[in-house]
Write an enzyme that holds these catalytic residues in place. Structure first.
Site, PDB file in Angstrom:
ATOM      1  CE  LYS A  89       0.482   9.333   6.051  1.00 18.75           C
ATOM      2  NZ  LYS A  89       1.616   9.004   5.153  1.00 18.75           N
ATOM      3  CD  GLU A 111      -2.029   7.259  13.891  1.00 19.12           C
ATOM      4  OE1 GLU A 111      -2.845   7.898  14.576  1.00 19.12           O
ATOM      5  OE2 GLU A 111      -2.092   7.204  12.658  1.00 19.12           O
ATOM      6  CB  SER A 377       1.361   9.263  -2.105  1.00 16.57           C
ATOM      7  OG  SER A 377       2.549   8.499  -2.046  1.00 16.57           O
TER       8      SER A 377
HETATM    9  C1  LIG Z   1       1.994   7.783   4.723  1.00 15.30           C
HETATM   10  C2  LIG Z   1       2.306   7.751   3.278  1.00 15.30           C
HETATM   11  C3  LIG Z   1       1.821   6.716   2.424  1.00 15.30           C
HETATM   12  C4  LIG Z   1       1.039   5.550   2.934  1.00 15.30           C
HETATM   13  O1  LIG Z   1      -0.196   5.840   3.496  1.00 15.30           O
HETATM   14  P1  LIG Z   1      -1.567   5.543   2.769  1.00 15.30           P
HETATM   15  O2  LIG Z   1      -2.586   5.772   3.822  1.00 15.30           O
HETATM   16  O3  LIG Z   1      -1.550   4.131   2.269  1.00 15.30           O
HETATM   17  O4  LIG Z   1      -1.691   6.503   1.637  1.00 15.30           O
HETATM   18  C5  LIG Z   1       2.123   6.774   1.082  1.00 15.30           C
HETATM   19  N1  LIG Z   1       2.868   7.785   0.567  1.00 15.30           N
HETATM   20  C6  LIG Z   1       3.358   8.777   1.343  1.00 15.30           C
HETATM   21  C7  LIG Z   1       4.193   9.833   0.709  1.00 15.30           C
HETATM   22  C8  LIG Z   1       3.101   8.790   2.721  1.00 15.30           C
HETATM   23  O5  LIG Z   1       3.602   9.780   3.485  1.00 15.30           O
END
Ligand SMILES: *Cc1c(COP(=O)(O)O)cnc(C)c1O
Length: 393
Positions: A89, A111, A377
């Site tokens: 993020k 948000e 992610s």
């Molecule tokens: C917020 C988040 C997501 C989901 O958000 P996307 O916009 O779909 O990438 C996925 N993995 C992690 C670790 C997150 O913090």
């Protein structure tokens, strides 16, 4: 077939900017300026400087020997979990705060649901010395205490959203309402590839650094920039778009997105938007979303707070309807099992969101020589309590 946004702000039949008239000046200011600013040499230099020295990029591309042995394919992890603040993020919040500064804004709003985007936003506001307000549903404030405190330590004000179901979509509504009343000095940092045009395209561009690095790293490690498949989880869809971005026109690369099946797609407790959703308008764009027959947004459910969103970005809606990306789902049970398996096989405890992407390894068939990249992610520190409650490890 184009998979990118057109000049009207659409991806095929999805996208656009469906906003109240009072929001028009803010969104129009962004739309007119974002490409010139992002593409300028000094913006790019500063963005890449911060990604390198502050976030710690490039994130490693790690070959998993034991996981590869288990699933009989050559499996790599793109380690977004090693970024500062623990997830992908921050790539987007760094980009947007630099853009906000170029637009002459002094204040930032955002948000947040689970708090990950709120923490990433509070972090870059501290870095730039800008005032930060994060809107968060009262229910989420109660269940995500550590992230609420993190934001406060970083100097942000956390504003409870007390309308509706008091979760993410209500926090988004309140942030938009605030923005309408503070159009000149405030920029709204949206946390995924959702919202009115140009947000989905802007966030995708900031996150595209993921697949840009993948290409260079794969070339070095395997001799080819293209893998056979890329796997990523999808909430709003930003980490998935980032890891697919530079492969969208390379049709030999299979792209697979994994949604949260929750307790099962047909259980009434799920967030599998592309399977359960229909076309509608959510947070300013025409996209796929989960709704009742008369168009009320339904409450999504997933064990992972980051995937617990009733919609999906408009580019994903187009990638789904055009068939370029395959969308599958993973249940809570499957994701938790995959997360614990990765911990034991590779010594990496993933975010529960990212664990959903790993489930695709057991659901799809790969050949032994196939190169498969899974986008990690985020890291699992924030999910420790959920792992403990789950217990089966
Ligand atoms: C917020 C988040 C997501 C989901 O958000 P996307 O916009 O779909 O990438 C996925 N993995 C992690 C670790 C997150 O913090």
């Amino acid at each position: 077939m184009s998979y990118q946004v057109d000049e009207r702000g659409y991806y095929g039949e999805f996208g656009g900017a469906f906003i109240p008239e009072m929001l028009y000046p803010n969104v129009e200011e962004l739309r007119r300026n974002y490409l010139d600013i992002i593409n300028s040499d000094d913006f790019q230099a500063e963005f890449h400087h911060l990604l390198r020295d502050y976030v710690g990029r490039p994130s490693p591309l790690y070959f998993c020997e034991r996981l590869s042995e288990k699933y009989q394919a050559r499996i790599y992890l793109k380690r977004e979990d090693l970024n500062h603040t623990g997830a992908h993020k921050v790539n987007n919040t760094i980009g947007q705060i630099l853009l906000a500064r170029k637009l002459g804004k002094q204040k930032i709003i955002a948000e947040t649901g689970a708090g990950q985007h709120g923490v990433a936003t509070a972090t870059v506001c501290a870095l730039m010395g800008m005032e930060c307000k994060v809107f968060m549903g009262e229910v989420d404030i109660e269940r995500q205490k550590p992230n609420v405190e993190r934001m406060k330590i970083l100097g942000a004000e956390v504003i409870p959203a007390s309308s509706g179901s008091r979760t993410l979509k209500d926090a988004t509504n309140e942030a938009m309402r605030y923005w309408i009343n503070h159009p000149t000095d405030t920029h709204y940092i949206i946390g995924s590839v959702v919202g009115p045009h140009p947000y989905p395209d802007m966030v995708a561009r900031f996150q595209s650094v993921i697949s840009e690095e993948m290409k260079l790293q794969l070339k070095e490690k395997t001799g080819s920039p293209n893998p056979d498949a890329v796997l990523a989880c999808v909430g709003g869809g930003s980490n998935a778009i980032g890891s697919f971005y530079h492969y969208l026109d390379e049709l030999d690369v299979r792209l697979i997105a994994v949604e949260a099946g929750g307790m099962g797609v047909n259980s009434g407790k799920s967030a599998a938007t592309t399977q359960l959703g229909g076309m509608g308008i959510l947070h300013g764009s025409k996209t796929l979303l989960m709704q009742t027959e008369d168009g009320q947004v339904t409450e999504p459910y997933s064990i992972s707070a980051g995937l617990d969103y009733p919609g999906i970005g408009p580019q994903h809606a187009h990638l789904k309807s055009s068939g370029r990306v395959e969308y599958i789902d993973a249940t809570d049970e499957e994701a938790m099992t995959a997360g614990i398996e990765l911990s034991k096989l590779e010594g990496i405890i993933p975010a529960i969101e990212s664990a959903h992407a790993l489930v695709a390894l057991s659901k799809l068939k790969f050949a032994k020589e196939d190169v498969v990249v899974v986008n990690m992610s985020g890291r699992g520190d924030k999910d420790l309590e959920t792992y403990i409650k789950w217990g089966k490890y």
